[in-house]
Design an enzyme around this catalytic site. Structure first.
Site, PDB file in Angstrom:
ATOM      1  N   GLY A   1     149.419  35.056  59.309  1.00 25.14           N
ATOM      2  CA  GLY A   1     149.023  35.357  60.695  1.00 25.14           C
ATOM      3  C   GLY A   1     149.181  34.128  61.567  1.00 25.14           C
ATOM      4  O   GLY A   1     150.084  33.302  61.325  1.00 25.14           O
ATOM      5  N   GLU A   2     148.341  33.998  62.575  1.00 19.22           N
ATOM      6  CA  GLU A   2     148.330  32.883  63.534  1.00 19.22           C
ATOM      7  C   GLU A   2     149.532  32.896  64.476  1.00 19.22           C
ATOM      8  O   GLU A   2     149.555  32.162  65.447  1.00 19.22           O
ATOM      9  CB  GLU A   2     148.300  31.498  62.852  1.00 19.22           C
ATOM     10  CG  GLU A   2     147.157  31.240  61.919  1.00 19.22           C
ATOM     11  CD  GLU A   2     147.241  29.864  61.252  1.00 19.22           C
ATOM     12  OE1 GLU A   2     148.166  29.078  61.553  1.00 19.22           O
ATOM     13  OE2 GLU A   2     146.378  29.590  60.405  1.00 19.22           O
ATOM     14  N   GLY A   3     150.596  33.638  64.120  1.00 17.37           N
ATOM     15  CA  GLY A   3     151.852  33.552  64.867  1.00 17.37           C
ATOM     16  C   GLY A   3     152.937  32.857  64.065  1.00 17.37           C
ATOM     17  O   GLY A   3     154.054  32.659  64.556  1.00 17.37           O
TER      18      GLY A   3
END
Ligand SMILES: Cc1cc2nc3c(=O)[nH]c(=O)nc-3n(C[C@H](O)[C@H](O)[C@H](O)COP(=O)(O)O)c2cc1C
Length: 581
Positions: free
Chosen positions: A547-549
């Site tokens: 996640g997080e980008g």
């Protein structure tokens, strides 16, 4: 004018002149002429500045007029130092764009004026300053505005330079300790005035429409007087249109004429065609600068024991993103992208720091096994936060948006959303998130099943589905994706959280997918289901589940390369290369 009252307005031509000087005032940094400014002109301009309104009529300003070349050289050196420092902190594409910008004309102009503020002037009982000491500074800024407008009417260009350490500059000018620098202005006659701000022409930033800035009665109820109130979500949905077929055809034809075997760029050819369709231009503008927005929020369903991670980790990771210590920061630095973090619903309170956008709807959602995760109003508010952040980031000059997320337990909410929108079985859509044991996994699937049974979600009511399961980051991401699509700016989707959010966005506006690029495929099984439903193919498949980008950032250079190839690669005819027989 109300009936029976005298008309105090200016005659038409004079009124138009006032609006004209406001519209045609420019911050000027280029095209200064060396001719001196006659003293009588300068006196008029300074007298206009001196007529500004001021708190309690304190008139806290002074004007230091500088013409001496040696002094200006020293001051220019100070500004250069701060310019270099600022440039060193910029992400790649921004740094390149900044390099091309001129930010001061200290030596190109015959005259510099420093506007100062004495916050002590007028004594202790200055009317209005007792509760708001900063009103003294505001007053000096109004003197700057008057000066700027009067100078424009006189045909004088003015450029404001703020690349200074205030005390360092004050020492150079011999200012007493109680006097502050408000503005450093460079003045001179010019070869012309641009019709647009230079930062607009340079593509650094865009103008915001006035309707975004006017609110009726309460903040958030946007709209111009006499016009219908603005409904940002409805407006954004209405603005989303299918891709431009002509631009896509032109891009596909150009790919075939480029100096390479047909089809040899594989998926990247399709990416370039989609970018052209989205932009409505062939070639499409390069998708840079790029900015990843990491939407962070907490989840009530955490109480069901769906993850071994404590909820505090959401806030702790937000601090880590802001300190630059997370994987998203490393990948963004490598790809030359900016990182923005949005608190859209973190449980704890977060310290205000640069790079954090405080947009908390509530300190976490409710547990969706017990009731709706949020109200419809909260879902709409979170969607609106996301779309406003998209348009603010685009107004700030970004040409590619990247989705990111942080929220302990958000793969559980994602699984529920994916089941609701695709009809998938919870056992298929639910994954192991950050890594969980068999018992926790069984509980997680059961939680998703119970949530679906409780809420009986209707995929035709996307706001209702978001409200049922949350989280705030999903709703905000859906708004962010819609906002990008409405502005025809590409948005690179990260993993399963973004995929779930994109399903909500597509349920609200099916054409949104024209703006969406699937950065990668996460190992979360629900992600592939979401991408299939959206009709998107992932660019990268590296077994990531962070996640997080992070996955989306890995795809950023691929998308940028696809755009650059379409724009820069020669064609057989232009390069004189013989085609295959
Ligand atoms: C407080 C303030 C500080 C500014 N500082 C700088 C600066 O250091 N360098 C620069 O090139 N422009 C500076 N500007 C100019 C803005 O970039 C400019 O006003 C803006 O792009 C809008 O363009 P316009 O003034 O032509 O409408 C400053 C403007 C303001 C109001």
């Amino acid at each position: 004018m109300p009936d029976g009252h005298p008309d105090h307005s200016f005659p038409d031509a004079q009124r138009e002149a006032v609006y004209r000087v406001i519209a045609e005032r420019r911050d000027v940094r280029q095209g200064f002429r060396p001719d001196p400014v006659p003293a009588d002109v300068l006196r008029r301009v300074l007298a206009a500045a001196h007529q500004a309104p001021s708190v309690g009529l304190s008139q806290p300003w002074d004007f230091v007029v500088i013409t001496d070349r040696a002094r200006r050289e020293q001051i220019a050196a100070l500004a250069r130092g701060h310019r270099d420092q600022f440039a060193a902190g910029l992400p790649g594409a921004r740094a390149r764009a900044f390099d091309r910008l001129k930010i001061e004309s200290i030596l190109d102009t015959p005259l510099n004026i420093v506007v100062t503020c004495d916050r002590t002037r007028g004594g202790r009982h200055t009317l209005g300053r007792h509760v708001q000491p900063q009103t003294a500074d505001f007053s000096s800024v109004l003197a700057v505005a008057n000066l700027w407008l009067a100078a424009r009417a006189e045909g004088l260009g003015v450029g404001w330079v703020s690349f200074f350490d205030e005390r360092e500059l004050a020492a150079h000018l011999g200012l007493p300790a109680h006097v502050e620098v408000i503005a450093y202005l460079c003045l001179g006659y010019v070869t012309g005035f641009a019709s647009e701000p230079e930062l607009v022409t340079a593509g650094w930033a865009r103008r915001r429409p006035v309707s975004w800035a006017v609110h009726a009665e309460e903040f958030g109820r946007r709209g111009l007087p006499g016009e219908e109130p603005v409904d940002p979500l409805a407006d954004v949905i209405a603005a989303i249109a299918p891709p431009d077929a002509a631009a896509m055809t032109a891009a596909a034809e150009r790919q075939d004429r480029m100096t390479k075997p047909r089809g040899s760029l594989g998926v990247l050819e399709e990416v370039s065609v989609r970018l052209a369709g989205l932009a409505g231009a062939c070639p499409a503008p390069l998708p840079e600068p790029a900015c990843v927005a990491v939407f962070a929020a907490d989840h009530g369903v955490h109480a069901q024991g769906v993850t071994p991670w404590p909820q505090e980790v959401t806030a702790q990771m937000v601090a880590n993103f802001l300190a630059g210590g997370a994987v998203v920061n490393a990948f963004a630095a490598q790809a030359g992208a900016e990182v923005t973090v949005v608190d859209v619903g973190v449980a704890g309170s977060l310290e205000p720091v640069p790079g954090l956008l405080p947009r908390k709807i509530a300190p976490g959602t409710a547990d969706f096994t017990q009731g709706p995760a949020m109200t419809r109003e909260q879902a709409t508010a979170a969607l609106t936060v996301g779309l406003e952040i998209a348009r603010d980031l685009v107004a700030a000059g970004n040409r590619c948006l990247v989705t990111g997320d942080m929220g302990i337990a958000n793969t559980t909410a994602s699984a529920a959303l994916i089941c609701a929108f695709t009809g998938a079985d919870p056992a298929e859509a639910t994954g192991r998130g950050t890594g969980i044991d068999a018992a926790t996994y069984a509980r997680k699937v059961d939680v998703v099943c119970r949530g679906l049974a409780r809420h009986r979600p209707d995929p035709a009511d996307p706001v209702g589905v978001l409200a049922a399961f949350g989280g705030f980051e999903h709703a905000a991401l859906a708004g962010f994706i819609l906002g990008a699509a409405a502005l025809r700016v590409p948005v690179i989707l990260d993993g399963v959280i973004s995929g779930a959010a994109a399903l909500a966005a597509a349920a609200l506006a099916p054409d949104v997918t024209a703006a969406c690029f699937a950065g990668h495929r996460s190992v979360e099984p629900g992600h592939a289901l979401a991408l299939d439903h959206l009709g998107l193919s992932p660019l990268v498949d590296l077994g990531l589940r962070l996640g997080e980008g992070t996955g989306a950032l890995l795809a950023l250079p691929l998308i940028q390369s696809a755009a650059r190839a379409l724009r820069d690669v020669a064609t057989f005819d232009s390069a004189g290369v013989t085609e295959k027989q």
